[in-house]
Design a protein around this motif. Structure first.
Motif, PDB file in Angstrom:
ATOM      1  N   SER A  69       0.826  -1.204   0.000  1.00  0.00           N
ATOM      2  CA  SER A  69       0.000   0.000   0.000  1.00  0.00           C
ATOM      3  C   SER A  69       0.861   1.255   0.000  1.00  0.00           C
ATOM      4  CB  SER A  69      -0.913   0.003   1.237  1.00  0.00           C
ATOM      5  OG  SER A  69      -1.518   1.262   1.425  1.00  0.00           O
ATOM      6  N   TRP A 116      -0.420   4.113   0.588  1.00  0.00           N
ATOM      7  CA  TRP A 116      -0.952   4.845   1.729  1.00  0.00           C
ATOM      8  C   TRP A 116      -0.192   4.494   3.005  1.00  0.00           C
ATOM      9  CZ3 TRP A 116      -3.764   8.904   2.888  1.00  0.00           C
ATOM     10  CH2 TRP A 116      -4.363   9.006   4.143  1.00  0.00           C
ATOM     11  N   ALA A 156      -0.097   9.879  -0.137  1.00  0.00           N
ATOM     12  CA  ALA A 156      -1.503  10.220  -0.341  1.00  0.00           C
ATOM     13  C   ALA A 156      -1.795  10.522  -1.809  1.00  0.00           C
ATOM     14  CB  ALA A 156      -1.881  11.406   0.542  1.00  0.00           C
ATOM     15  N   ALA A 164      -1.696   7.433  -3.932  1.00  0.00           N
ATOM     16  CA  ALA A 164      -2.905   6.622  -3.821  1.00  0.00           C
ATOM     17  C   ALA A 164      -3.994   7.137  -4.754  1.00  0.00           C
ATOM     18  CB  ALA A 164      -3.395   6.629  -2.370  1.00  0.00           C
TER      19      ALA A 164
END
Length: 423
Positions: free
Chosen positions: A50, A52, A382, A385
């Motif tokens: 991920s 994030w 961020a 993503a």
């Protein structure tokens, strides 16, 4: 505290033995920290896949730094700076030992990594102002710009060694190691070596012959803690230089996304990740060594703004790169440009700050640097993503160039600044 230099001989940097001892401590401590970050980044991305989560690691380090750095600066001005620095290194050593134990036992997950990242943020809140305040106390003022350049070059050299060594150890130990089900032998190897290097750095700092040369400041109060912030706010050149670094690296930094580029875009492994993290420092070392010998004599403001513009352009080049050599070249150029910015900014700040304010001014500078690095990592995660890693890097590089153009207009005194020392 450096010995007085005879009038018949100009002071030489190589004769400042305590300063050189501090340089050794910075090499060991910075390399260890960089190895920790390689292992943290690869491990959390391996667990979560991920972007994030990678951003959250940066945020977890930034928030405690934001809360604790200004009070830490006040403490640095009131207490022995050596032991403040030793304490910050000890906390990082505790983090390395916990992560090594947990990775060996197979119980480290993303939550543990985020929790220990908070501790790393607290350690940095103390470490950065203590380091910045110590250096001017160990060398004569006439040597300070060269000392800053040499320190920055050494630090960047450690940033070359640390990630490359960390990536190599991670890859080797992953193949050679075995253990508990779910264990990560690669991470164990990196955390273990980091722990040893942090302990060596602690010993070197403890051996410094340093004595405070100023009276104790008053007891902690809001005015005392925020004195460094007011000091910088009243000096447009200093404020412009520090805030330029904040917004440029906040937007243009791509460090948090390197695990994604290494594995998914450039198709390499942890060893390649180490090389990518080290590449900016290669360019920085070359420029730092040149600046330590030659220095910046004229047009300091123009050099600073131009260097940040090159940094943004190189960041865009990295985002567009699809081969490892080109990616490494763009990162090296970005690191070289960043070194110009670091040396000019740190020299301006330290030359214009009285010794009894160095901890608090250094703390404010640390907040800005921490925001640009850790908060920048969160911003990168961020936006990645939402836009993907490439879109995030390209947007950040373009934003950095826009910031340079704005700062040229907002801080004309900085753009016109000629000498590092105010005339």
């Amino acid at each position: 505290m450096p010995d007085s230099t005879p009038d018949t001989a100009a002071p030489r940097l190589r004769d400042q033995h305590d300063y050189l001892r501090l340089l050794g401590a910075r090499i060991s401590g910075t390399a260890a920290n960089q190895m920790l970050m390689v292992a943290l980044g690869w491990q959390v991305y391996d667990i979560t896949a991920s972007a994030w989560a990678l951003g959250l690691v940066g945020l977890a380090q930034f928030l405690p730094a934001l809360l604790f750095t200004l009070p830490a600066g006040h403490l640095v001005d009131r207490h022995d700076r050596r032991w403040m620095l030793v304490g910050s290194l000890l906390l990082q050593a505790v983090v390395a030992s916990v992560l090594a134990t947990g990775s060996a036992g197979g119980w480290v997950d993303a939550r543990w990594i985020l929790a220990t990242s908070v501790l790393l943020g607290i350690a940095r809140a103390v470490q950065m102002p203590a380091l910045q305040a110590l250096t001017p106390s160990l060398v004569p003022a006439v040597l300070l710009p060269r000392a800053v350049a040499a320190s920055s070059s050494v630090m960047q050299g450690a940033i070359v060694i640390g990630p490359a060594l960390g990536g190599a150890i991670y890859a080797w130990a992953s193949v050679a190691g075995s253990g508990h089900l779910g264990a990560s032998p690669g991470a164990v190897g990196v955390y273990g070596v980091s722990l040893l290097m942090l302990l060596l750095s602690m010993v070197a700092v403890a051996l410094l012959r340093y004595r405070a040369r100023f009276e104790r400041t008053a007891a902690a109060s809001w005015d005392s803690v925020t004195a460094g912030l007011r000091f910088i706010w009243q000096r447009p050149v200093m404020l412009g230089a520090i805030s330029l670094d904040l917004f440029a690296v906040l937007l243009g930094g791509a460090t948090a996304l390197l695990p994604i580029f290494a594995r998914d875009i450039l198709q390499t492994g942890p060893r390649g990740l180490g090389l990518l993290r080290a590449a900016p420092a290669v360019g920085a070392v070359v420029v730092g060594l040149w600046l330590a010998r030659r220095g910046i004599q004229r047009h300091a403001g123009a050099w600073l703004l131009g260097a940040v513009a090159v940094y943004g352009t190189a960041t865009i080049g990295f985002g567009l790169a699809r081969t490892m050599p080109l990616a490494l070249l763009m990162l090296a150029i970005a690191g070289a440009a960043d070194m110009f910015s670091i040396v000019i900014r740190q020299s301006l700040v330290q030359l214009e700050t009285p010794d009894d304010m160095r901890g608090r001014v250094g703390a404010v500078n640390s907040v800005f640097i921490g925001a640009s690095n850790q908060l920048g990592e969160f911003e990168s995660g961020a936006t990645a993503a939402l836009l993907g890693p490439v879109g995030s890097v390209l947007l950040g590089g373009a934003g950095t160039i826009v910031v340079v153009l704005l700062w040229w207009r907002l801080f004309p005194a900085l753009a016109r600044r000629d000498r590092l020392r105010a005339e």
